[in-house]
Design an enzyme around this catalytic site. Structure first.
Site, PDB file in Angstrom:
ATOM      1  N   CYS A 103       0.809  -1.241  -0.048  1.00 44.51           N
ATOM      2  CA  CYS A 103       0.090   0.022  -0.032  1.00 44.51           C
ATOM      3  C   CYS A 103       0.859   1.328   0.121  1.00 44.51           C
ATOM      4  CB  CYS A 103      -0.898  -0.152   1.145  1.00 44.51           C
ATOM      5  SG  CYS A 103      -0.203  -0.006   2.808  1.00 44.51           S
ATOM      6  N   ASN A 132       2.339   1.551   4.396  1.00 46.24           N
ATOM      7  CA  ASN A 132       2.603   0.018   5.242  1.00 46.24           C
ATOM      8  C   ASN A 132       2.298   0.172   6.549  1.00 46.24           C
ATOM      9  OD1 ASN A 132       5.339  -2.158   5.771  1.00 46.24           O
ATOM     10  ND2 ASN A 132       3.428  -2.642   5.298  1.00 46.24           N
ATOM     11  N   SER A 189      -1.786  -2.432   3.857  1.00 51.76           N
ATOM     12  CA  SER A 189      -1.167  -3.874   3.692  1.00 51.76           C
ATOM     13  C   SER A 189      -0.768  -4.558   4.817  1.00 51.76           C
ATOM     14  CB  SER A 189       0.301  -3.628   2.792  1.00 51.76           C
ATOM     15  OG  SER A 189       0.989  -2.506   3.344  1.00 51.76           O
ATOM     16  N   ASP A 210      -8.063   4.058   1.017  1.00 51.57           N
ATOM     17  CA  ASP A 210      -7.068   4.208   2.040  1.00 51.57           C
ATOM     18  C   ASP A 210      -7.985   4.767   3.261  1.00 51.57           C
ATOM     19  OD1 ASP A 210      -5.188   5.609   3.501  1.00 51.57           O
ATOM     20  OD2 ASP A 210      -4.185   6.683   1.996  1.00 51.57           O
TER      21      ASP A 210
HETATM   22  P1  4NP Z   1      -1.896   2.850   4.058  1.00 51.52           P
HETATM   23  O1  4NP Z   1      -2.489   4.111   4.680  1.00 51.52           O
HETATM   24  O2  4NP Z   1      -1.217   3.123   2.762  1.00 51.52           O
HETATM   25  O3  4NP Z   1      -3.036   1.919   3.979  1.00 51.52           O
HETATM   26  O4  4NP Z   1      -0.938   2.451   4.871  1.00 51.52           O
HETATM   27  C1  4NP Z   1      -1.690   5.199   4.571  1.00 51.52           C
HETATM   28  C2  4NP Z   1      -1.129   5.648   5.898  1.00 51.52           C
HETATM   29  C3  4NP Z   1      -0.270   6.747   5.933  1.00 51.52           C
HETATM   30  C4  4NP Z   1      -0.321   7.656   4.864  1.00 51.52           C
HETATM   31  C5  4NP Z   1      -1.232   7.614   3.698  1.00 51.52           C
HETATM   32  C6  4NP Z   1      -1.773   6.324   3.813  1.00 51.52           C
HETATM   33  N1  4NP Z   1       0.303   9.121   5.070  1.00 51.52           N
HETATM   34  O5  4NP Z   1       0.001   9.773   4.111  1.00 51.52           O
HETATM   35  O6  4NP Z   1       1.127   9.246   5.910  1.00 51.52           O
END
Ligand code: 4NP
Length: 164
Positions: free
Chosen positions: A13, A16, A20, A130
Site C-alpha cells: 500500500c 505500510n 497492507s 485508504d
Molecule cells: P496505508 O495508509 O497506505 O494503508 O498504510 C496510509 C498511511 C499513511 C499515509 C497515507 C496512507 N500517509 O500519508 O502518511
C-alpha cells in the site's frame, strides 16, 4: 520457482501502516489455519517511506485484533526493486500503488503483479480504500475487503502449489 521454495506473497500500500499490514496479518493467519505455514511466505511494504520502522496504525491493529488477527509484530518498510526477485505475487491495494509498482517492475519479472481485490470478484469495488484520513468505520471496511480477498488468494496459492 523450485519445487521446495515457498510461494511468496507481498502486499503493498502507500504507508505500510494500515491496509497492507492488515492484509499481511489476515492472510498469514489464514495460511497458518490452512496448515500451509512454511509453504507460503507473507510480507508487506509501502511505496512511501514516511512510516518506515513504525508499527501499524493503532486503529488498524485494534480492528484486526477484534477479528482475531495480530499485527503487533509488524514494522513498516518501503518496497525495493529486490522484492521483484523474491516474491511470486505482488499485490497492490489501489491503482496508485499499482502505477508506482509498475514503474519499479524489472522487465524479467515473471510473477503476478496485480490488484489484491482481483482475488475478490464478488466485492463491490476493486481497490481497498485508504482509511488513514477517515473515521474508524473505514478500518472495518478494509477488514471486510481483506478477509474476502484473502479467501480467494488462499485458493489461488493452493492451486499454484498443485501446478508446481
Ligand atoms: P496505508 O495508509 O497506505 O494503508 O498504510 C496510509 C498511511 C499513511 C499515509 C497515507 C496512507 N500517509 O500519508 O502518511
Amino acid at each position: 520457482m523450485k519445487h521446495e521454495d515457498p510461494i511468496r506473497v507481498l502486499f503493498v500500500c502507500l504507508g505500510n501502516i494500515c491496509r497492507s499490514p492488515t492484509a499481511h496479518g489476515v492472510f498469514a493467519q489464514k495460511v497458518s489455519d490452512a496448515g500451509l505455514a512454511g509453504l507460503v511466505e507473507v510480507d508487506s511494504c509501502g511505496t512511501g517511506d514516511w512510516h518506515v520502522g513504525n508499527a501499524p496504525d493503532r486503529r488498524a491493529t485494534a480492528e484486526a485484533l477484534r477479528r482475531g488477527y495480530d499485527l503487533s509484530t509488524q514494522r513498516a518498510r518501503q518496497v525495493a526493486t529486490a522484492d521483484f526477485e523474491r516474491f511470486d505475487y505482488i499485490l497492490a491495494m489501489d491503482r496508485m500503488n499499482m502505477r508506482d509498482l509498475e514503474a519499479l517492475r524489472p522487465h524479467d519479472f515473471s510473477g503476478h503483479l496485480g490488484l489484491f481485490l482481483g482475488f475478490a470478484p464478488a466485492a463491490s469495488e476493486d481497490e481497498v480504500p485508504d482509511p488513514y484520513y477517515g473515521g474508524d468505520d473505514g478500518f472495518g471496511h478494509v477488514l471486510d475487503l481483506v478477509e474476502l480477498a484473502s479467501d480467494g488468494l488462499l485458493q489461488e496459492v493452493r492451486d499454484a502449489r498443485r501446478r508446481k
